[in-house]
Structure formats: structure tokens, C-alpha cells
Write an enzyme that holds these catalytic residues in place. Structure first.
Site, PDB file in Angstrom:
ATOM      1  N   GLY A 138       0.765  -1.031   0.096  1.00  0.00           N
ATOM      2  CA  GLY A 138      -0.083   0.085   0.059  1.00  0.00           C
ATOM      3  C   GLY A 138       0.733   1.304   0.053  1.00  0.00           C
ATOM      4  O   GLY A 138       0.468   2.591   0.515  1.00  0.00           O
ATOM      5  N   HIS A 161       1.329   0.542 -13.312  1.00  0.00           N
ATOM      6  CA  HIS A 161       2.015  -0.837 -13.722  1.00  0.00           C
ATOM      7  C   HIS A 161       3.472  -0.527 -13.682  1.00  0.00           C
ATOM      8  O   HIS A 161       3.832   0.467 -14.447  1.00  0.00           O
ATOM      9  CB  HIS A 161       1.407  -1.081 -15.263  1.00  0.00           C
ATOM     10  CG  HIS A 161       1.879  -2.583 -15.471  1.00  0.00           C
ATOM     11  ND1 HIS A 161       1.629  -3.682 -14.918  1.00  0.00           N
ATOM     12  CD2 HIS A 161       2.888  -2.940 -16.426  1.00  0.00           C
ATOM     13  CE1 HIS A 161       2.455  -4.733 -15.329  1.00  0.00           C
ATOM     14  NE2 HIS A 161       3.136  -4.226 -16.295  1.00  0.00           N
TER      15      HIS A 161
HETATM   16  C1  GRF Z   1       3.550  -1.204  -7.522  1.00  0.00           C
HETATM   17  O1  GRF Z   1       4.947  -1.512  -7.734  1.00  0.00           O
HETATM   18  C2  GRF Z   1       2.605  -1.023  -8.710  1.00  0.00           C
HETATM   19  O2  GRF Z   1       3.426  -0.554  -9.861  1.00  0.00           O
HETATM   20  C3  GRF Z   1       2.165  -2.585  -8.867  1.00  0.00           C
HETATM   21  O3  GRF Z   1       2.077  -3.118  -7.528  1.00  0.00           O
HETATM   22  C4  GRF Z   1       2.993  -2.384  -6.973  1.00  0.00           C
HETATM   23  C5  GRF Z   1       2.194  -1.971  -5.494  1.00  0.00           C
HETATM   24  O4  GRF Z   1       3.006  -1.513  -4.573  1.00  0.00           O
HETATM   25  N1  GRF Z   1       0.932  -2.376  -9.556  1.00  0.00           N
HETATM   26  P1  GRF Z   1       2.432  -0.836  -3.107  1.00  0.00           P
HETATM   27  O5  GRF Z   1       1.483  -1.810  -2.575  1.00  0.00           O
HETATM   28  O6  GRF Z   1       1.445   0.442  -3.691  1.00  0.00           O
HETATM   29  O7  GRF Z   1       3.572  -0.526  -2.471  1.00  0.00           O
END
Ligand code: GRF
Length: 233
Positions: free
Chosen positions: A22, A119
Site C-alpha cells: 500500500g 503498472h
Molecule cells: C507497485 O509496484 C505497482 O506498480 C504494482 O504493484 C505495486 C504496488 O506497490 N501495480 P504498493 O502496494 O503500492 O507498495
């Protein structure tokens, strides 16, 4: 959902969907709290009951909902519960931030032009999972992240903003993903701000930035030395 640039508007209501850490959600919630974004996170929804991001959301005083994934046979029920949680919060924009479930075309269609994802790759390159490992394996010199509108095509909706970072000699999956993530925390709140201020709109199934169709994403280049916090570059 489109806002008129320059018009005074109440904070944009955001529902954020997560499955894990998150950090993107927290960056957006912090920007809202600190008055840097004219937006408010109305609910954080997770399909994983133990997601660390749920605790983080509570630290920001944000309401959380868990909709556990019960397997593919229960997909329809899962998606109904997700939609109910989003709609109950009266969210105007849905933010996927590390949400690890693929949503059905029907659910995506319900939020057409109102759902974003981030992404970790320079889309259209490296759709899908394990992007950092695949980028290293391919010997790429550059990598990055993309904020895009969500459509039924996985990681295939119109891209809005990309960050570009270098792949450095000796990079591991961990160092590369940390470098990319540090830029995610810049570009995701920026796109939310563009929507909250009316600069970015969804018109006839296409994004428009500053009144013009956005045919290719805006690119923020972090490849020059010294642009990222020390240790990340
Ligand atoms: C991020 O690297 C995003 O690009 C991918 O999932 C990850 C989520 O990270 N879709 P976080 O949970 O926001 O730290």
C-alpha cells in the site's frame, strides 16, 4: 466523471484497491491529508485480509473494507461486493494500487474512464507480472512505471503518464523495483491531481489532457544522474 478546469470543486472522492504493502495508496492519502491534492480517500478495499496497507490506511484515518477472494468459482460474488464497497463510499475515481486481481470486463466497464492503475513497466512493454526480473533478464537499459486508465484489456488501457528510470550495472530486482517505486510515488498523485483539477478528462472513450486527445503518454524522465533520492540512482 469530468471536472471543469478552474472551477471550484469539492475534493475528488477516491476508492483505492490494494492487495499488499500500500505504498502508493499511502502516498496518495498523505497528499490528500496535506492539502496537496484536492481529493479524499473515502475507502481502501483489499482482497487480502492481512495486507499491510490496511494498517497504513487506518493510520491515515481512512475507512477500510476487506473483500476476501474466495476463488474463481465465487468471482461474480466477489466483484459484486467490490462494486458495493466502491459505490457505498460514493467514490468518483477508483485507484488500483497493487491490486492483484484481474477484474472482469463487466466490472471494468462499470467504471469506464473512472478507474486508474499503475503498472511497473514502460507499457506496452512488459505487461503482466515480474516486470523487474524480466527487464533485467532482457538486458534493458531503461525501465519505468505507467499510470493508465483501466480497460478490459489487461495492462492495455490508454496510458497517461510514465516515469523512465535507468537500469544500472549491478542492479538486482530489489534495487530496480525500489527505483521504479520511488517514481510511482511521484506520477500516481500527479495523475490524480490532473483529474481533480479537470486537466485530464475522459471523453468518448479516450483521455484528453488540457483539451487535446492524449495519443501517447506524457513521459517524465528520471534517467539523468541525481534526479532521484540517494541510493535510488
Ligand atoms: C507497485 O509496484 C505497482 O506498480 C504494482 O504493484 C505495486 C504496488 O506497490 N501495480 P504498493 O502496494 O503500492 O507498495
Amino acid at each position: 466523471m469530468s471536472r471543469t478546469p478552474g472551477a471550484p470543486t469539492p475534493p475528488l472522492r477516491l476508492a483505492v484497491l490494494i492487495s499488499g504493502r500500500g505504498s502508493n495508496m499511502a502516498t496518495i492519502a498523505r497528499a490528500c491529508r496535506d492539502g496537496k491534492l484536492n481529493a479524499t480517500v473515502t475507502v481502501v478495499i483489499s482482497d487480502v485480509p492481512t495486507a499491510a496497507g490496511l494498517d497504513l490506511a487506518q493510520e491515515f484515518g481512512v475507512k477500510t473494507r476487506v473483500v476476501p477472494w474466495q476463488g474463481a468459482a465465487a468471482r461474480a460474488e466477489f466483484e459484486r461486493a467490490i462494486a458495493r464497497a466502491i459505490d457505498l463510499s460514493a467514490a468518483e475515481l477508483v485507484i488500483l494500487a497493487g491490486f492483484m486481481r484481474v477484474l472482469s470486463p463487466a466490472l471494468v466497464e462499470r467504471y469506464a474512464g473512472r478507474m486508474l492503475n499503475i503498472h511497473p513497466s514502460l507499457l506496452p512493454k512488459y505487461r503482466g507480472l515480474h516486470t523487474h526480473a524480466r527487464v533485467l533478464e532482457a538486458g534493458e537499459r531503461e525501465h519505468g512505471a505507467t499510470v493508465h486508465f483501466v480497460t478490459a484489456e489487461l495492462d492495455g488501457g490508454p496510458a497517461v503518464l510514465q516515469s523512465r528510470v535507468p537500469v544500472l550495472p549491478g542492479d538486482s530486482e530489489a534495487t530496480l523495483s525500489a527505483r521504479v517505486q520511488s517514481t510511482e510515488h511521484i506520477i500516481y498523485p500527479r495523475v490524480v491531481d490532473w483529474i481533480a483539477t479537470g486537466r485530464l478528462q475522459w471523453q468518448n472513450g479516450q483521455p484528453q489532457l488540457n483539451g487535446k486527445p492524449l495519443d501517447a503518454p506524457v513521459v517524465e524522465d528520471f534517467t539523468a544522474p541525481g534526479q532521484l533520492a540517494s541510493g535510488q540512482h
